[in-house]
Motif scaffolding. Structure first.
Motif, PDB file in Angstrom:
ATOM      1  N   MET A   1      42.190  38.643  37.929  1.00 19.78           N
ATOM      2  CA  MET A   1      40.836  38.663  38.442  1.00 19.78           C
ATOM      3  C   MET A   1      39.909  38.030  37.402  1.00 19.78           C
ATOM      4  O   MET A   1      39.740  38.564  36.319  1.00 19.78           O
ATOM      5  N   LYS A   2      39.337  36.883  37.749  1.00 24.23           N
ATOM      6  CA  LYS A   2      38.508  36.143  36.796  1.00 24.23           C
ATOM      7  C   LYS A   2      37.035  36.108  37.169  1.00 24.23           C
ATOM      8  O   LYS A   2      36.176  35.973  36.300  1.00 24.23           O
ATOM      9  N   ARG A   3      36.732  36.183  38.458  1.00 24.62           N
ATOM     10  CA  ARG A   3      35.335  36.088  38.885  1.00 24.62           C
ATOM     11  C   ARG A   3      35.014  37.180  39.893  1.00 24.62           C
ATOM     12  O   ARG A   3      35.777  37.405  40.835  1.00 24.62           O
ATOM     13  N   THR A  31      32.962  42.364  29.143  1.00 27.44           N
ATOM     14  CA  THR A  31      34.009  43.104  28.429  1.00 27.44           C
ATOM     15  C   THR A  31      35.388  42.805  29.009  1.00 27.44           C
ATOM     16  O   THR A  31      36.372  42.677  28.275  1.00 27.44           O
ATOM     17  N   HIS A  32      35.462  42.667  30.332  1.00 30.00           N
ATOM     18  CA  HIS A  32      36.743  42.408  31.003  1.00 30.00           C
ATOM     19  C   HIS A  32      37.022  40.914  31.162  1.00 30.00           C
ATOM     20  O   HIS A  32      37.983  40.534  31.840  1.00 30.00           O
ATOM     21  N   GLY A  33      36.185  40.063  30.566  1.00 31.03           N
ATOM     22  CA  GLY A  33      36.421  38.619  30.627  1.00 31.03           C
ATOM     23  C   GLY A  33      36.219  38.014  31.991  1.00 31.03           C
ATOM     24  O   GLY A  33      36.863  37.020  32.334  1.00 31.03           O
ATOM     25  N   MET A  34      35.307  38.595  32.780  1.00 34.57           N
ATOM     26  CA  MET A  34      35.084  38.123  34.142  1.00 34.57           C
ATOM     27  C   MET A  34      33.776  37.366  34.255  1.00 34.57           C
ATOM     28  O   MET A  34      32.764  37.767  33.682  1.00 34.57           O
ATOM     29  N   ASP A  35      33.790  36.287  35.012  1.00 32.77           N
ATOM     30  CA  ASP A  35      32.584  35.529  35.306  1.00 32.77           C
ATOM     31  C   ASP A  35      31.840  36.187  36.459  1.00 32.77           C
ATOM     32  O   ASP A  35      32.443  36.801  37.341  1.00 32.77           O
ATOM     33  N   VAL A 164      35.776  50.481  47.252  1.00 28.26           N
ATOM     34  CA  VAL A 164      35.933  51.261  46.030  1.00 28.26           C
ATOM     35  C   VAL A 164      34.531  51.716  45.640  1.00 28.26           C
ATOM     36  O   VAL A 164      33.646  50.883  45.441  1.00 28.26           O
ATOM     37  N   VAL A 165      34.320  53.023  45.567  1.00 27.06           N
ATOM     38  CA  VAL A 165      32.975  53.558  45.333  1.00 27.06           C
ATOM     39  C   VAL A 165      32.935  54.292  43.994  1.00 27.06           C
ATOM     40  O   VAL A 165      33.725  55.209  43.766  1.00 27.06           O
ATOM     41  N   GLU A 166      32.031  53.874  43.124  1.00 22.87           N
ATOM     42  CA  GLU A 166      31.837  54.514  41.817  1.00 22.87           C
ATOM     43  C   GLU A 166      30.365  54.441  41.444  1.00 22.87           C
ATOM     44  O   GLU A 166      29.675  53.487  41.792  1.00 22.87           O
ATOM     45  N   SER A 167      29.900  55.425  40.684  1.00 26.08           N
ATOM     46  CA  SER A 167      28.516  55.404  40.190  1.00 26.08           C
ATOM     47  C   SER A 167      28.416  54.772  38.805  1.00 26.08           C
ATOM     48  O   SER A 167      27.324  54.420  38.367  1.00 26.08           O
ATOM     49  N   ASP A 168      29.562  54.603  38.132  1.00 29.23           N
ATOM     50  CA  ASP A 168      29.588  54.045  36.788  1.00 29.23           C
ATOM     51  C   ASP A 168      30.145  52.617  36.837  1.00 29.23           C
ATOM     52  O   ASP A 168      31.237  52.392  37.377  1.00 29.23           O
ATOM     53  N   PRO A 169      29.423  51.628  36.297  1.00 29.28           N
ATOM     54  CA  PRO A 169      29.880  50.239  36.383  1.00 29.28           C
ATOM     55  C   PRO A 169      31.258  49.992  35.772  1.00 29.28           C
ATOM     56  O   PRO A 169      32.069  49.259  36.357  1.00 29.28           O
ATOM     57  N   VAL A 173      34.565  48.559  37.855  1.00 28.05           N
ATOM     58  CA  VAL A 173      35.354  47.361  37.526  1.00 28.05           C
ATOM     59  C   VAL A 173      36.827  47.731  37.361  1.00 28.05           C
ATOM     60  O   VAL A 173      37.714  47.034  37.868  1.00 28.05           O
ATOM     61  N   GLU A 174      37.100  48.833  36.693  1.00 27.87           N
ATOM     62  CA  GLU A 174      38.487  49.274  36.547  1.00 27.87           C
ATOM     63  C   GLU A 174      39.110  49.598  37.901  1.00 27.87           C
ATOM     64  O   GLU A 174      40.284  49.301  38.157  1.00 27.87           O
ATOM     65  N   GLY A 175      38.314  50.208  38.799  1.00 28.86           N
ATOM     66  CA  GLY A 175      38.801  50.500  40.144  1.00 28.86           C
ATOM     67  C   GLY A 175      39.161  49.240  40.910  1.00 28.86           C
ATOM     68  O   GLY A 175      40.162  49.208  41.640  1.00 28.86           O
ATOM     69  N   LEU A 176      38.373  48.189  40.735  1.00 29.62           N
ATOM     70  CA  LEU A 176      38.689  46.921  41.395  1.00 29.62           C
ATOM     71  C   LEU A 176      39.960  46.309  40.822  1.00 29.62           C
ATOM     72  O   LEU A 176      40.775  45.744  41.557  1.00 29.62           O
ATOM     73  N   LEU A 177      40.129  46.424  39.508  1.00 27.08           N
ATOM     74  CA  LEU A 177      41.336  45.892  38.875  1.00 27.08           C
ATOM     75  C   LEU A 177      42.589  46.611  39.359  1.00 27.08           C
ATOM     76  O   LEU A 177      43.664  46.013  39.433  1.00 27.08           O
ATOM     77  N   ASN A 178      42.463  47.889  39.698  1.00 20.38           N
ATOM     78  CA  ASN A 178      43.609  48.690  40.145  1.00 20.38           C
ATOM     79  C   ASN A 178      43.739  48.765  41.664  1.00 20.38           C
ATOM     80  O   ASN A 178      44.604  49.475  42.179  1.00 20.38           O
TER      81      ASN A 178
END
Length: 195
Positions: A1-3, A31-35, A164-169, A173-178
C-alpha cells in the motif's frame, strides 16, 4: 500500500479535534511511507492533511476540476497537481491513483465520495480498504443508518465490514494495512429472488 486517498471537508469543522485528527493522519501516512491523494484544496481539513504530509517530508497529490479552483482554492505547493474537467473525472483519477481510502469528517461531497468507494467495493469493482476516521463520533449516526439498512433488508450484514472504523488515525492506517477483503457471494438480487 503506497497511496491513500483521503476524502474530507473543505471546511475545518466547529471543533479543534477535527483539525488535530487531520494533522495526526498526515503524520501517520508519512510514518508508514504512504503518499496522500486528495481533492487538491488548500483549505479545510483537506488542506490540513496535505500541509502536514508535505511538512513531514511526504508526497501529496491533488486532483481538482477547473470549475472548483475559485471555491476550493487549489493548493499551490503539492508534489503533483492534476487538473481535470469534471467531478466524475476527479473521483475516477483519485481512485485509480490510490490503494485505499480514508474518509475524514466532511459534508455532502465527502459522503458522496465515501459511498461511491463503498458501493464499488460491494459490487466488486475494487477490493481496496476503506476507512472512516471517526473523530468525536462524527460517523456514529452514519454507522447506525447502515445498521438500520441491514435490519430493513437493503444491505447484507457482512457489508458493514467494508468499512474500517477507528477514532485514532494511527490505528486506522494499521487497520487498512491489515484489511482482508470481503468475499462477495451471489448478487443480492439473486438471493432475494430465490426466496
Amino acid at each position: 500500500m503506497k497511496r491513500i486517498c483521503v476524502f474530507s471537508g473543505s471546511n475545518p469543522g466547529n471543533h479543534a479535534e477535527y483539525e488535530q485528527a487531520a494533522n495526526r493522519l498526515g503524520d501517520a501516512l508519512v510514518t508508514h511511507g504512504m503518499d496522500l491523494v486528495y481533492g487538491g484544496a488548500s483549505v479545510g481539513l483537506m488542506g490540513r492533511v496535505a500541509d502536514k504530509v508535505l511538512s513531514a517530508g511526504g508526497q501529496a497529490i491533488g486532483v481538482m476540476p477547473r470549475g472548483l479552483f475559485r471555491r476550493e482554492l487549489a493548493h499551490t505547493g503539492l508534489t503533483e497537481f492534476h487538473e481535470v474537467e469534471t467531478m466524475h473525472e476527479r473521483k475516477a483519477l483519485m481512485a485509480s491513483l490510490s490503494d485505499a481510502f480514508i474518509s475524514l469528517p466532511g459534508g455532502l461531497g465527502t459522503y458522496e465520495e465515501l459511498f461511491e468507494a463503498a458501493c464499488w467495493s460491494q459490487i466488486g469493482i475494487h477490493k481496496k480498504p476503506i476507512g472512516l476516521l471517526n473523530v468525536r463520533g462524527f460517523y456514529n449516526p452514519l454507522i447506525d443508518m447502515l445498521k438500520h439498512t441491514v435490519r430493513e433488508g437493503f444491505m447484507r450484514e457482512e457489508n458493514l465490514g467494508l468499512l474500517v472504523v477507528e477514532s485514532d488515525p494511527e490505528r486506522l492506517v494499521e487497520g487498512l494495512l491489515n484489511y482482508v477483503p470481503i468475499e462477495q457471494g451471489q448478487k443480492w438480487v439473486e438471493l432475494a429472488n430465490k426466496g
